[in-house]
Motif scaffolding. Structure first.
Motif, mmCIF file in Angstrom:
data_model
loop_
_atom_site.group_PDB
_atom_site.id
_atom_site.type_symbol
_atom_site.label_atom_id
_atom_site.label_comp_id
_atom_site.label_asym_id
_atom_site.label_seq_id
_atom_site.Cartn_x
_atom_site.Cartn_y
_atom_site.Cartn_z
ATOM 1 N N ASP A 93 57.932 30.481 32.521
ATOM 2 C CA ASP A 93 57.075 31.594 32.107
ATOM 3 C C ASP A 93 56.855 31.670 30.600
ATOM 4 O O ASP A 93 55.944 32.363 30.142
ATOM 5 C CB ASP A 93 57.689 32.921 32.581
ATOM 6 N N THR B 258 53.546 46.557 41.814
ATOM 7 C CA THR B 258 52.907 45.352 41.296
ATOM 8 C C THR B 258 51.815 45.726 40.304
ATOM 9 O O THR B 258 51.261 46.827 40.331
ATOM 10 C CB THR B 258 52.263 44.544 42.439
ATOM 11 N N LYS C 25 49.616 40.332 40.229
ATOM 12 C CA LYS C 25 49.947 39.431 39.130
ATOM 13 C C LYS C 25 51.158 38.581 39.480
ATOM 14 O O LYS C 25 52.205 39.095 39.878
ATOM 15 C CB LYS C 25 50.199 40.245 37.866
ATOM 16 N N VAL C 26 51.016 37.272 39.313
ATOM 17 C CA VAL C 26 52.068 36.331 39.702
ATOM 18 C C VAL C 26 53.002 36.036 38.536
ATOM 19 O O VAL C 26 54.226 36.042 38.676
ATOM 20 C CB VAL C 26 51.447 35.012 40.221
ATOM 21 N N ILE C 27 52.431 35.751 37.368
ATOM 22 C CA ILE C 27 53.228 35.339 36.212
ATOM 23 C C ILE C 27 53.373 36.533 35.272
ATOM 24 O O ILE C 27 52.400 36.966 34.640
ATOM 25 C CB ILE C 27 52.579 34.146 35.500
ATOM 26 N N LEU C 28 54.568 37.059 35.195
ATOM 27 C CA LEU C 28 54.827 38.257 34.409
ATOM 28 C C LEU C 28 55.187 37.895 32.970
ATOM 29 O O LEU C 28 55.643 36.786 32.683
ATOM 30 C CB LEU C 28 55.957 39.066 35.045
ATOM 31 N N TYR D 21 59.483 41.517 32.489
ATOM 32 C CA TYR D 21 60.785 41.172 33.050
ATOM 33 C C TYR D 21 61.602 40.506 31.950
ATOM 34 O O TYR D 21 61.065 40.111 30.897
ATOM 35 C CB TYR D 21 60.651 40.240 34.262
ATOM 36 N N THR E 170 57.442 43.557 40.276
ATOM 37 C CA THR E 170 57.527 42.577 41.354
ATOM 38 C C THR E 170 56.392 41.571 41.206
ATOM 39 O O THR E 170 55.238 41.957 41.003
ATOM 40 C CB THR E 170 57.430 43.285 42.725
ATOM 41 N N ARG E 171 56.709 40.293 41.315
ATOM 42 C CA ARG E 171 55.692 39.243 41.220
ATOM 43 C C ARG E 171 54.853 39.181 42.481
ATOM 44 O O ARG E 171 55.349 39.414 43.584
ATOM 45 C CB ARG E 171 56.350 37.877 41.028
ATOM 46 N N GLU F 221 48.483 35.381 32.560
ATOM 47 C CA GLU F 221 48.229 34.253 33.459
ATOM 48 C C GLU F 221 47.139 33.320 32.930
ATOM 49 O O GLU F 221 47.036 32.175 33.377
ATOM 50 C CB GLU F 221 47.838 34.769 34.842
#
Length: 525
Positions: free
Chosen positions: A156, A334, A352-355, A361, A383-384, A405
């Motif tokens: 990340d 999320t 959102k997948v990539i925090l 986080y 949460t991803r 992202e």
């Protein structure tokens, strides 16, 4: 100390290539001093082949790479310190400064270590194998750098790939990414630097009296650089095919809600009023759909439905929207983008997948969590989303990126392979220095070029924009301004080599380097 100063300054020169300076041309020579200092040994006698300076201790070679890397990544990522002061969040001034400096040093060091490892790898390979020709060293250097960037991008903490040094201004070179992704550009930069460095080393070692030979050697990297731009020129000049049937008139709202008030009652009120006003203005312009920034309305979906004038405006005007808000997922939440139909129904949702590390986080939480929690009262947990999401809309399948992202090309490629026909990105960008949104725009330009897609981007405070598949910015908003804009993008179903095959070039370079080393080893035995 002189060596370390030289490589640090050359790293700083590389750091001037992205925003705000945009001195992209420096990238084509900024690695040369590091390469020379790793290899050249003025005390070594002349020989038929060049070798690495084995007298340099391994520790020194690693530190040379580390210094270059911190010069580059440290300057390029200096916008991170713009998070200070965070007193509006209840963080004491000194603690805020400590957090900002810690984040900057930690993330910049992550990139710097990559260059240090590259230096170690080059040193080890050249002490293990007796290289018989200079071109092999360049091939190894390119393959190793690309391999390390590939590994780095799987985590990340990823932003400052060498490839982004050329965006958004060197559009010809950016088009090389259509061949095998952004690492095609990285490979090109390292190759040119390596060739220049090796020629300088040869000239210093052999001291030829012939000016003709010197010019002939120097013509090699120049010819390659021109060839790379020529390939990019050919790709750039392929005609765009846009039809009325594929057109989408998109409205963009840049709400300009400062982070200092965004998560408090004053910010909530301003957001609802500003986005409702912008929605009504754009709906009256007969747009097809309206795009809002990341967490434009910082509420859960159910609260927006029950208590929002923005939602009521959708029911009145019947124009769909892409709405940035929070989504519920069990007991967690999320960061999401919702497609809302003109009837107020939720059509699709992307989480959102990539925090953002240290923001949404805490990386290496077992080690760093205690430090961060002692410095700050912030809760950095979200949460991803699932990595295999697709985002269908009433106007076709979209490629989506939320904020950070945009740096991850594979996220966009995956969605393009699954039928994504255009790009929409939704970002905040409010809590850093002005350099960050400019670099963020450069990332989105790269994603548009490598996937051959139109892109619409909405940000909270700037720079929102429209980018065509050539990488040309057709409209860009101001910074720290409230703006609405309507423009047309087009659906595309083309698939570049990169979209079809991914980063095949790095795999090929690694295999070529290994095969060449094996052949070289047999020759020298």
């Amino acid at each position: 100390m002189k060596k370390f100063l030289i490589v640090f300054v050359s790293g700083v020169l590389m750091g001037l290539t992205p925003a705000p300076v945009y001195a992209w041309f420096l990238a084509w020579g900024a690695i040369v001093p590091l390469w020379i200092l790793l290899i050249y040994n003025p005390q070594k006698p002349k020989s038929n082949h060049l070798d690495f300076n084995k007298k340099n201790p391994v520790k020194e070679n690693f530190l040379l790479g580390l210094m270059w890397g911190f010069g580059y990544h440290g300057l390029a990522l200096s916008w991170i310190t713009g998070v200070h002061p965070m007193t509006w969040m209840g963080v004491p001034w000194l603690a805020s400064l400590a957090i900002a400096l810690f984040c900057w040093v930690f993330i910049a060091s992550w990139g710097a270590i990559l260059v240090g490892i590259w230096s170690l790898g080059m040193t080890w390979i050249n002490s293990k194998f007796k290289l018989t020709f200079v071109g092999l060293r360049v091939l190894i250097g390119v393959a190793l750098w690309c391999a390390l960037e590939t590994l780095w991008s799987q985590g990340d903490l990823w932003w400052t790939s060498l490839s982004y040094t050329q965006s958004p201004h060197n559009l010809l070179i950016l088009h090389l990414a259509q061949i095998s992704g952004p690492l095609t550009i990285t490979a090109s930069i390292v190759a040119i630097n390596g060739l220049i460095a090796e020629i300088i080393i040869y000239l210093l070692t052999h001291k030829p009296n012939s000016l003709k030979l010197t010019l002939k050697l120097l013509s090699i990297p120049i010819a390659l650089l021109l060839t790379l731009h020529l390939i990019g020129f050919i790709l750039y000049n392929r005609p765009l095919v846009n039809s009325n049937d594929s057109a989408i008139k998109v409205g963009i709202i840049q709400g300009n809600i400062p982070n200092e008030i965004k998560l408090y009652p004053l910010g909530w009120k301003k957001a609802i009023e500003g986005y409702t006003k912008g929605y009504n203005l754009l709906a009256d312009e007969k747009v097809d759909i309206i795009l809002t920034p990341e967490t434009a309305l910082p509420f859960f979906w159910k609260d927006i439905v029950n208590n929002s004038s923005f939602y009521q405006a959708i029911l009145d005007k019947k124009v769909p929207a892409w709405l940035g808000a929070f989504g519920e997922q069990g007991k967690s939440y999320t960061n999401s983008l919702f497609t809302v139909t003109g009837e107020g129904k939720r059509f699709s949702r992307y989480n959102k997948v990539i925090l953002v590390p240290l923001g949404e986080y805490i990386p290496f939480e077992e080690i760093l969590g205690g430090i961060i929690n002692r410095l700050s009262p912030l809760d950095a947990h979200l949460t991803r989303g699932k990595p295999n999401q697709i985002f269908d809309t009433p106007f076709g399948r979209a490629i989506v990126g939320i904020c950070y992202e945009s740096a991850f090309s594979e996220q966009f490629r995956r969605q393009a392979t699954q039928g994504g026909e255009f790009i929409i990105t939704s970002s905040n960008n409010a809590h850093y220095s002005p350099t960050m949104p400019a670099q963020h725009h450069a990332q989105d330009v790269m994603r548009a070029v490598e996937t051959d897609r139109w892109a619409a981007r909405a940000t909270n405070t700037g720079y929102s924009g429209i980018v065509d598949p050539k990488g040309r910015t057709l409209w860009i908003s101001g910074l720290n301004t409230y703006e609405t804009h309507a423009d047309t993008i087009y659906r595309q179903q083309t698939k570049t080599l990169y979209v079809r095959w991914g980063d095949w070039l790095t795999k090929g370079l690694i295999l070529m380097a290994i095969a060449s080393l094996m052949i070289n080893n047999k020759i020298t035995q």
